[in-house]
Enzyme design. Structure first.
Site, PDB file in Angstrom:
ATOM      1  N   GLU A 138      -9.814  59.314  12.450  1.00 55.61           N
ATOM      2  CA  GLU A 138      -8.902  59.925  11.482  1.00 55.61           C
ATOM      3  C   GLU A 138      -9.507  61.231  10.975  1.00 55.61           C
ATOM      4  O   GLU A 138      -9.894  61.357   9.813  1.00 55.61           O
ATOM      5  CB  GLU A 138      -8.623  58.909  10.368  1.00 55.61           C
ATOM      6  CG  GLU A 138      -7.933  57.665  10.920  1.00 55.61           C
ATOM      7  CD  GLU A 138      -7.954  56.454   9.986  1.00 55.61           C
ATOM      8  OE1 GLU A 138      -8.307  56.601   8.813  1.00 55.61           O
ATOM      9  OE2 GLU A 138      -7.608  55.350  10.466  1.00 55.61           O
TER      10      GLU A 138
ATOM     11  N   GLU B 193      -2.882  57.509   3.148  1.00 52.14           N
ATOM     12  CA  GLU B 193      -2.745  57.848   4.560  1.00 52.14           C
ATOM     13  C   GLU B 193      -2.190  59.266   4.629  1.00 52.14           C
ATOM     14  O   GLU B 193      -1.068  59.522   4.194  1.00 52.14           O
ATOM     15  CB  GLU B 193      -1.781  56.877   5.260  1.00 52.14           C
ATOM     16  CG  GLU B 193      -2.202  55.416   5.206  1.00 52.14           C
ATOM     17  CD  GLU B 193      -3.306  55.064   6.190  1.00 52.14           C
ATOM     18  OE1 GLU B 193      -3.734  55.946   6.970  1.00 52.14           O
ATOM     19  OE2 GLU B 193      -3.757  53.905   6.155  1.00 52.14           O
TER      20      GLU B 193
END
Ligand SMILES: [Zn+2]
Length: 463
Positions: free
Chosen positions: A221, A419
């Site tokens: 990520e 997120e």
């Protein structure tokens, strides 16, 4: 992104009926890791900090496609089971509260494409191919344009590409040296491969409440690391713009909470998620999902006991030196820290505790919701980007052993799991052009969040 499916050791029978649909395909015996593409057997010898690493040449995702599909709740087990049956990896599975459908992102190896398309057509699923060749997307992402560095000779950091750990460390050192009255760099521990876990403290004086930010806990990520550093950059190099942020709070930022994993994604497997610890019981399956390894409600759902799984909870809570280092720091500063922000990607969601269950909400849920609403509104005003807001388990699925739940369990009242971009157009392979806008909008959200929390902390507690 906290991905995919889950396994649990035992399911209480009263839960079984409700969970059966969601977890049908996930008993430990069937849990198999995503079939990763094989790489060339050639090994590269990497020398770093006096340590030798044998690293295989990079894995190629040539021909891998990313499909997005809308899936009725009743068909979730069918699509979930594609990972075991066909070697597909579920990158994301988002619940739409209104339509009660799930939006799936499925990374599909060439060998599984036909089967996946067959399932789509057999069940009449609406779908689209959003990435035709993942390796091309990875190549574009890593393409190193020439940058003018004449105006910043002291450090290599930019917001125009994804940087190595080395560059990030140099930047943190630079900030510490250039702004000694504001920034101190702390080593709070070491990773399994003996890389230092570096934390920046930004402070203008004693006796302030603090916010703790973790980035990069999941290796692939990448935008979570750059966003953590972008926040640090704005706080320090533009400190005069928002003086209240430093007048009111101390900031603890650890941009690379899983440095081994991050380097592994840069050198070998772009889609690696876990730490890189060695497990003597499973010598061919490295690593633990750091965000399933924290010791609060550990292994109570949404994680796996299979060492090869990408959501492996680890042999025990805090089995990883990376999570232990954060634990120790939090315990030491738990009276000072009032806000915990875990940065992940992707899906554009601002999530509240608890992660481990959607059945119970924290006592201060309304407070958490209200301050978060300010944040997502500010993000939207900044760039038009929409973040969904709600409980983690409600928006995604339960995940136990997360850093946010652990922080909240220590009495840190405001814990969030965010997120970042995007919503599945590129997923983990977010183009570098989006690094700065992602950081910028999150910084705007954080400003609004901290303003709101500041006001709440001023109010006397009614007992
Ligand atoms: Zn994540």
């Amino acid at each position: 992104m906290d991905t995919t499916k889950s396994t649990t050791k035992t399911l209480p029978s009263f839960l079984l009926t409700t969970l059966l649909l969601l977890f049908l395909s996930t008993s430990p015996s069937t849990a198999s890791p995503f079939a990763r593409p094989s790489s060339s057997p050639d090994q590269q010898l990497i020398l770093e900090n006096g340590h030798q690493y044998h690293v295989q040449k990079p894995i190629s995702y040539s021909g891998y496609k990313l499909f997005k599909a809308d899936v009725e709740e009743t068909l979730v087990p069918v699509v979930d089971s594609l990972d075991v049956e066909a070697g597909v990896e579920v990158w994301s599975r988002r619940k739409d509260r209104r339509s009660r459908k799930y939006e799936f992102d499925l990374l599909t190896p060439p060998s599984a494409e036909m089967e996946v398309r067959q399932v789509f057509s057999e069940y009449n699923l609406r779908y689209q191919e959003v990435i035709g060749d993942l390796q091309s997307a990875i190549n574009m992402e890593g393409k190193d344009d020439e940058f003018f560095s004449w105006n910043r000779p002291a450090h290599p950091m930019t917001w125009e590409k994804y940087h190595s750990l080395e560059d990030m460390n140099q930047y943190m050192d630079y900030l510490g040296a250039e702004y000694p009255h504001l920034v101190t760099i702390h080593e709070i521990g070491h990773s399994s491969e003996n890389r230092t876990l570096r934390l920046a403290k930004v402070s203008t004086g004693p006796n302030k409440p603090a916010i703790f930010i973790d980035g990069g806990m999941h290796a692939r990520e990448w935008v979570s690391l750059s966003t953590a550093l972008y926040i640090l950059h704005r706080l320090v190099e533009f400190s005069w713009e928002e003086p209240q942020l430093l007048d009111r709070f101390d900031w603890y930022i650890i941009p690379a909470a899983n440095p081994d994993g991050y380097e592994y994604t840069r050198n070998h497997d772009r889609l690696w998620r876990k730490t890189r610890s060695h497990n003597p019981d499973a010598p061919f399956c490295h690593g633990v999902d750091a965000n399933r390894n924290f010791g609060y409600k550990w292994f109570t759902g949404g994680s796996s006991d299979q060492p090869c799984s990408s959501i492996y909870a680890g042999p025990a809570p805090f089995s990883e030196p990376e999570t232990r280092a954060i634990r120790d720091f939090l315990i030491q500063h738990k009276n000072q820290i009032k806000v915990y922000l875990a940065l992940h990607a992707y899906s554009q969601m601002w999530m509240l505790p608890y992660s481990f269950t959607g059945e119970v909400r924290p006592q201060n849920y309304d407070d958490l919701y209200n301050v978060s609403l300010r944040a997502v509104t500010a993000i939207n005003n900044a760039t038009g980007t929409q973040y969904r807001l709600g409980g983690t388990a409600e928006l995604l699925y339960p995940a136990s052993g997360t850093s946010g739940d652990y922080a909240h369990s220590l009495g840190i009242p405001y814990a969030f799991n965010v997120e970042l971009r995007d919503r599945g157009r590129y997923g983990f392979i977010l183009p570098k052009e989006q690094i700065e806008p992602t950081g910028y909008e999150m910084f705007q959200g954080l400003k609004a969040l901290m303003e709101s929390i500041h006001q709440k902390l001023q109010k006397p507690v009614l007992s």
